[in-house]
Motif scaffolding. Structure first.
Motif, PDB file in Angstrom:
ATOM      1  N   UNK A 632      -1.216 -17.471 -25.001  1.00  0.00           N
ATOM      2  CA  UNK A 632      -0.751 -16.100 -24.780  1.00  0.00           C
ATOM      3  C   UNK A 632      -1.994 -15.231 -24.622  1.00  0.00           C
ATOM      4  N   UNK A 633      -2.299 -14.782 -23.405  1.00  0.00           N
ATOM      5  CA  UNK A 633      -3.578 -14.087 -23.181  1.00  0.00           C
ATOM      6  C   UNK A 633      -3.659 -12.790 -23.963  1.00  0.00           C
ATOM      7  N   UNK A 634      -4.887 -12.331 -24.192  1.00  0.00           N
ATOM      8  CA  UNK A 634      -5.021 -11.081 -24.930  1.00  0.00           C
ATOM      9  C   UNK A 634      -4.992  -9.870 -24.010  1.00  0.00           C
ATOM     10  N   UNK A 635      -5.037 -10.092 -22.705  1.00  0.00           N
ATOM     11  CA  UNK A 635      -5.087  -8.950 -21.781  1.00  0.00           C
ATOM     12  C   UNK A 635      -4.702  -9.475 -20.399  1.00  0.00           C
ATOM     13  N   UNK A 636      -4.423  -8.545 -19.487  1.00  0.00           N
ATOM     14  CA  UNK A 636      -4.338  -8.892 -18.075  1.00  0.00           C
ATOM     15  C   UNK A 636      -5.723  -9.362 -17.606  1.00  0.00           C
ATOM     16  N   UNK A 637      -5.770  -9.979 -16.406  1.00  0.00           N
ATOM     17  CA  UNK A 637      -7.042 -10.071 -15.694  1.00  0.00           C
ATOM     18  C   UNK A 637      -7.025  -9.000 -14.606  1.00  0.00           C
ATOM     19  N   UNK A 638      -8.220  -8.550 -14.252  1.00  0.00           N
ATOM     20  CA  UNK A 638      -8.317  -7.427 -13.304  1.00  0.00           C
ATOM     21  C   UNK A 638      -9.151  -7.776 -12.071  1.00  0.00           C
ATOM     22  N   UNK A 639      -8.609  -8.575 -11.173  1.00  0.00           N
ATOM     23  CA  UNK A 639      -9.309  -8.776  -9.910  1.00  0.00           C
ATOM     24  C   UNK A 639      -9.394  -7.457  -9.159  1.00  0.00           C
ATOM     25  N   UNK A 640     -10.426  -7.324  -8.360  1.00  0.00           N
ATOM     26  CA  UNK A 640     -10.609  -6.096  -7.590  1.00  0.00           C
ATOM     27  C   UNK A 640     -11.242  -6.452  -6.262  1.00  0.00           C
ATOM     28  N   UNK A 641     -11.118  -5.545  -5.322  1.00  0.00           N
ATOM     29  CA  UNK A 641     -11.721  -5.830  -4.033  1.00  0.00           C
ATOM     30  C   UNK A 641     -11.792  -4.608  -3.154  1.00  0.00           C
ATOM     31  N   UNK A 642     -12.385  -4.819  -2.001  1.00  0.00           N
ATOM     32  CA  UNK A 642     -12.446  -3.776  -0.979  1.00  0.00           C
ATOM     33  C   UNK A 642     -12.241  -4.441   0.373  1.00  0.00           C
ATOM     34  N   UNK A 643     -11.445  -3.806   1.208  1.00  0.00           N
ATOM     35  CA  UNK A 643     -11.097  -4.392   2.509  1.00  0.00           C
ATOM     36  C   UNK A 643     -11.455  -3.418   3.616  1.00  0.00           C
ATOM     37  N   UNK A 644     -11.796  -3.971   4.762  1.00  0.00           N
ATOM     38  CA  UNK A 644     -12.104  -3.134   5.926  1.00  0.00           C
ATOM     39  C   UNK A 644     -11.404  -3.704   7.155  1.00  0.00           C
ATOM     40  N   UNK A 645     -10.950  -2.803   7.984  1.00  0.00           N
ATOM     41  CA  UNK A 645     -10.176  -3.217   9.149  1.00  0.00           C
ATOM     42  C   UNK A 645     -10.573  -2.371  10.344  1.00  0.00           C
ATOM     43  N   UNK A 646     -10.671  -3.012  11.488  1.00  0.00           N
ATOM     44  CA  UNK A 646     -10.816  -2.257  12.741  1.00  0.00           C
ATOM     45  C   UNK A 646      -9.609  -2.541  13.613  1.00  0.00           C
ATOM     46  N   UNK A 647      -9.040  -1.475  14.138  1.00  0.00           N
ATOM     47  CA  UNK A 647      -7.868  -1.630  15.003  1.00  0.00           C
ATOM     48  C   UNK A 647      -8.168  -1.050  16.371  1.00  0.00           C
ATOM     49  N   UNK A 648      -7.444  -1.567  17.337  1.00  0.00           N
ATOM     50  CA  UNK A 648      -7.358  -0.910  18.638  1.00  0.00           C
ATOM     51  C   UNK A 648      -5.944  -0.383  18.809  1.00  0.00           C
ATOM     52  N   UNK A 649      -5.831   0.807  19.346  1.00  0.00           N
ATOM     53  CA  UNK A 649      -4.514   1.374  19.635  1.00  0.00           C
ATOM     54  C   UNK A 649      -4.433   1.619  21.137  1.00  0.00           C
ATOM     55  N   UNK A 650      -3.366   1.140  21.732  1.00  0.00           N
ATOM     56  CA  UNK A 650      -3.133   1.409  23.150  1.00  0.00           C
ATOM     57  C   UNK A 650      -2.456   2.772  23.256  1.00  0.00           C
ATOM     58  N   UNK A 651      -3.139   3.775  23.815  1.00  0.00           N
ATOM     59  CA  UNK A 651      -2.563   5.124  23.813  1.00  0.00           C
ATOM     60  C   UNK A 651      -1.323   5.234  24.700  1.00  0.00           C
ATOM     61  N   UNK A 652      -1.154   4.287  25.596  1.00  0.00           N
ATOM     62  CA  UNK A 652       0.025   4.355  26.478  1.00  0.00           C
ATOM     63  C   UNK A 652       1.281   3.814  25.822  1.00  0.00           C
ATOM     64  N   UNK A 653       1.117   2.873  24.893  1.00  0.00           N
ATOM     65  CA  UNK A 653       2.290   2.234  24.291  1.00  0.00           C
ATOM     66  C   UNK A 653       2.378   2.443  22.787  1.00  0.00           C
ATOM     67  N   UNK A 654       1.273   2.825  22.165  1.00  0.00           N
ATOM     68  CA  UNK A 654       1.259   2.934  20.706  1.00  0.00           C
ATOM     69  C   UNK A 654       1.059   1.607  20.004  1.00  0.00           C
TER      70      UNK A 654
END
Lengths: 788, 161
Positions: A632-654
């Motif tokens: 029975x653990x004494x605490x949660x575990x706390x994974x953490x992270x950071x994510x990055x994304x690059x998108x392209x958007x087609x302005x004609x269609x969305x």
């Protein structure tokens, strides 16, 4: 250097061969002699009074053996909620009964009100269509705001559609209000966390086998936690004694939360098998999965972020309506509360937090934990409002986050939302992310996109999650009706190989490979000599199963504790064999030795001695070498992270396409990096699916209009890029002996705000004054936002 | 009921089926070849993918009678003669191209179909070829990598770190 085996090695999965050769054993693959088939009659309306159900025509159909209706289950219990939440005023939540089959009323499309048992599936299906139910349709209660203000109720007996009105932490409310009132700047965002359907690729399946001579039952079922399912059926629903019910969850084709819960179909096949004294089986069609598997998310939230003149965070305040659907699924009340509100500090040092959640009954399928379970909702709210604040204050979104991060020297850190984060290094994670994201190269890539007529945007986020919910003492005070430990039995066989019976359940996570890596390291044995047994209550100790990224941190730790007991007993036996005392015996790399001498015995020799105890001090040592540990653990575990994304958007269609995606996570120590990466990939796909593609939609009449793969957009291979995944920042958890943290949900938690932030960035770069679009960011929504 | 005869994984088999019996039902329930799965009811997910007369087909979208006289191959017929994993299967294992395993047989059948006509597919070609197969576990990353590797291409640049 990467290791070849043991902890840290990218060991290839031993379970793969059977899946690749077509010899997996999923529930629907099991064939029992004399088996029969159940098919359910399900409501076509969202809300209605059951006037009469005439089964006489169905009963005369070829092959029909029995027909059940809600009347057959009025004397048995209901499927309970596993967590009691109290409202701000101290009132306990409303808990309407959830029967095996609908009785009196149907409350969502797909709500089962009858079942036919027949010799073949086709016969059962044909007969189910002959059940003549007179159901008086009532107006559907779908919209949460209307549900809270209206006087039509999903459950008439509770005279409200509000399950609870929860505040976290109530004592912080006034200080948070004051901080926001007096702040230099307040950013406000209203958003929807879209409703999702988990869509494990294997539909649910339950097969019941009753042995009249023994008066005992076996239930083969698609469960992430067979012991919990057995407990619910035994203690709350059918009253079958636990010792008379074996629950087997064989190979299970994905869960993502949806197979945590006990469902009425499991009780129906058990009751039917006893009545007709033959095995009864049911497998969901995908349509049934859409209508009846517990759905995920479905929050409507207003969040405010207060900042001082130097851009330090002063307060987060949220108001959320959380849809719980027509009935309380087993963990539907903890998901939008404890698993959501406690995470509302994110990765940030912020002195004031107040979270308010109103849970609302509607005429829709039950909503419960789905990969991430409350934490994606918290992260999405936080990381979207932070990005909006950066826009309003003309700040760099990464710099604003870094400025407010909890710093590595501040741990352990107790947040204003009540959690005690043990370790972390969020700046180091962000450093890794910035490296992979190649932010310097973005301007050039943007130019190239623009030459091709596309908009390009960059988005980033940070996330924290709490995995392996614990300890039982604490969660008991917070309303849990279960404990959240896990268990392992280590059985060293006479010839030295090892069977490990675990409470965790593997349905894609690779436990059969990863757990032996731990055992092999600790005992100095070949991992191929270690077998993992899971998914059968008659073989394994009482464990709580797999969800909430808990298996390794909780069950893995139980394995460690069990092996420590094995080593301790092994030392006693070895001491006897070497005519020494256990205090003088060391154990390393599979060899027991007497300190300061050249006397040694191997682990295998000790195992053999334990089972052939000739010349054995049986007054001091029991024969055998088998130990069980509950952890029975004494605490949660706390994974953490950071994510990055690059998108392209087609302005004609969305249309949005993901061009680059990088994830940097801190999962503490890692047992098998290959499996960890795979877990992140899958989570990312589900999070990107939520951000761009997936949306479960009921219309105003309560009809599920996204009820198949024709209408509900699952992410496909061409919708996704290859991912860059980094887990080189490792701050080991201080709360479990392995130093591990959960990794199963990270991707699904961190990716939705990253994608939305990137799309908003792309649109604004083209001069569109857009600060928010609700998920999923379909072409229609993005195009509409660009064109007002 | 009608009689149906076909060759499945090189063996001639026959049975008696209803007109509405689907090929996947015949394969699973009559032949007990349970590696072919049913994941949906709208011909979308591809868990039931098999080869019929050398072409990729969804066994949930054909009647058993339609396959009368055909050569059918399923996941159970893909291993090497000695029972070991074939090149595609081994690549899925080497590159962690599967998790829960439920979609996996369909993915392997789809991959085999692709590599038959395109021995060196690009990443994009692989992703587009998998349009009829849904996986909920892997995010496709490692499936794509496995298929590239199975075709003998270098996958070191697709490594996740």
């Amino acid at each position: 250097m990467p290791k070849d085996s043991g902890i840290g090695a990218a060991t290839r999965r031993r379970e793969d061969a059977r899946f690749l050769l077509g010899s997996g054993r999923y529930s629907d693959d099991i064939v029992l002699l004399n088996q029969t088939y159940a098919v359910f009659a399900r409501s076509e309306v969202a809300n209605g009074i059951i006037k009469t159900i005439n089964t006489s025509e169905a009963e005369k159909m070829p092959g029909v053996i029995a027909v059940f209706t809600g009347d057959d289950f009025v004397d048995v219990g209901g499927n309970p909620a596993g967590w009691l939440i109290n409202s701000r005023d101290g009132e306990p939540m409303k808990e309407p009964k959830r029967p095996v089959l609908a009785h009196g009323k149907v409350r969502h499309v797909g709500d089962a009100y009858a079942a036919v048992i027949a010799e073949t599936e086709q016969q059962a299906r044909d007969a189910a269509e002959k059940i003549n139910a007179d159901i008086m349709e009532l107006p559907a209660i779908i919209d949460m705001t209307s549900a809270l203000s209206g006087s039509n109720y999903v459950h008439d007996e509770i005279e409200t559609n509000q399950c609870f009105d929860w505040g976290w932490i109530e004592d912080n409310r006034e200080a948070t209000d004051n901080a926001i009132k007096n702040a230099h700047h307040v950013t406000t965002l209203e958003l929807t966390n879209n409703r999702l359907v988990p869509n494990a690729m294997e539909p649910r399946c339950s097969i019941a086998d009753y042995n009249a001579a023994n008066d005992d039952y076996t239930l083969y079922t698609t469960s992430q936690n067979p012991h919990l399912t057995r407990l619910l059926i035994s203690a709350f629903v059918l009253g079958i004694p636990e010792n008379k019910l074996t629950v087997v969850s064989p190979d299970v084709g994905g869960g993502f939360g949806s197979k945590i819960y006990h469902y009425g179909e499991e009780a129906l096949v058990l009751a039917a098998a006893k009545r007709i004294k033959r095995p009864v089986r049911w497998t969901a069609s995908r349509s049934e999965s859409f209508m009846t598997d517990a759905h995920g998310r479905d929050h409507v939230t207003k969040i405010e972020l207060a900042l001082d003149k130097d851009n330090n965070f002063l307060a987060f305040r949220t108001e959320t309506m959380a849809n719980v659907g027509a009935y309380l699924s087993n963990f539907s009340t903890v998901t939008p509360t404890i698993l959501h509100g406690t995470l509302m500090a994110g990765n940030y040092s912020v002195p004031n937090i107040y979270v308010n959640v109103k849970a609302v009954f509607t005429n829709t399928a039950p909503v419960d934990a789905y990969r991430g379970a409350g934490r994606p909702e918290a992260t999405y709210s936080l990381e979207r409002v932070i990005d909006k604040a950066a826009l309003e204050l003309n700040l760099d979104p990464i710099a604003l986050r870094r400025q407010n991060f909890i710093k590595s020297d501040q741990f352990p850190y107790v947040t204003a939302a009540g959690l005690n984060y043990d370790v972390g290094d969020y700046d180091a994670i962000m450093d890794r992310l910035e490296h992979h994201a190649d932010i310097k190269g973005f301007a050039e890539r943007k130019k190239i996109s623009e030459k091709q007529g596309k908009l390009r945007g960059f988005g980033v986020n940070s996330y924290i999650e709490a995995c392996g919910i614990a300890p039982s003492n604490l969660i008991g005070t917070l309303g849990a009706r279960v404990g959240l430990y896990d268990a392992a039995t280590i059985r060293v066989n006479a010839t030295g190989n090892i069977s490990v019976m675990v409470g965790a359940h593997s349905h894609g996570q690779g436990h059969e490979t990863a757990f032996p890596q731990i055992v092999a390291d600790m005992l100095g044995v070949d991992p191929n000599n270690v077998e993992i047994v899971h998914g059968d209550t008659s073989k394994i100790p009482f464990g709580m199963g797999t969800y909430g990224s808990r298996s390794l941190a909780v069950c893995g730790s139980a394995i460690v504790r069990g092996i420590e007991k094995i080593i301790a007993k092994g030392k006693k036996i070895a001491a006897h064999m070497m005519e020494s005392t256990e205090d003088n015996v060391d154990f390393e790399d599979g060899v027991f030795s007497v300190r300061g001498t050249n006397k040694t015995v191997s682990f295998g020799d000790v195992a053999l001695k334990a089972y052939i105890p000739h010349n054995f001090p049986i007054e001091d040592i029991e024969p055998g070498l088998e130990e069980t540990a509950f952890y029975d653990p004494q605490n949660f575990t706390y994974p953490a992270g950071a994510y990055a994304c690059e998108v392209e958007v087609d302005p004609n269609t969305g249309k949005v396409s993901i061009e680059r995606f990088a994830a940097a996570d801190d999962f503490g120590n890692i047992i098998n990096p290959m499996i960890v990466e795979g877990q992140v990939h899958g989570g990312l796909a589900q999070g990107i699916g939520q951000a761009l593609l997936e949306g479960c939609v009921y219309n105003d009449d309560g009809q599920l209009i996204s009820g198949s793969y024709m209408d509900y957009t699952m992410p496909r291979a061409a919708d996704l890029p290859s991912f860059v995944v980094d887990h080189t920042v490792q701050t080991p958890s201080t709360d479990n002996p392995l130093g591990v943290k959960g990794c199963g949900e990270a991707g699904a938690i961190g990716s939705p705000p990253t994608v939305v932030n990137a799309v908003i960035n792309a649109l604004r770069s083209a001069g569109h004054d857009i600060t928010h679009i609700d998920m999923p960011l379909t072409p229609a929504r993005v195009w509409a936002a660009m064109n007002n | 009921m009608s009689n149906v005869t076909m060759t499945v994984n090189g063996k001639t088999v026959s049975g008696s089926v209803e007109g509405r019996t689907l090929l996947v039902e015949f394969i699973r329930n009559d032949l007990h070849l349970t590696g072919t799965h049913v994941g949906c009811d709208t011909s979308q997910c591809g868990a039931c993918a098999v080869h019929v007369d050398g072409k990729l087909a969804k066994a949930c979208t054909m009647f058993a009678l339609e396959a009368n006289g055909s050569e059918v191959s399923t996941i159970e017929g893909q291993a090497n003669e000695d029972g070991s994993l074939n090149v595609i299967q081994q690549a899925f294992k080497d590159h962690h191209g599967l998790q829960c395993g439920f979609c996996t047989p369909g993915m392997v059948m789809a991959a085999a179909d692709l590599l038959k006509t395109n021995s060196k597919p690009t990443e994009l070609e692989i992703r587009e070829h998998l349009e009829g197969n849904i996986c909920r576990c892997t995010g496709y990353h490692n499936i794509v990598k496995a298929i590239l590797a199975a075709s003998g291409q270098d996958v070191s640049n697709i490594a996740a770190e």
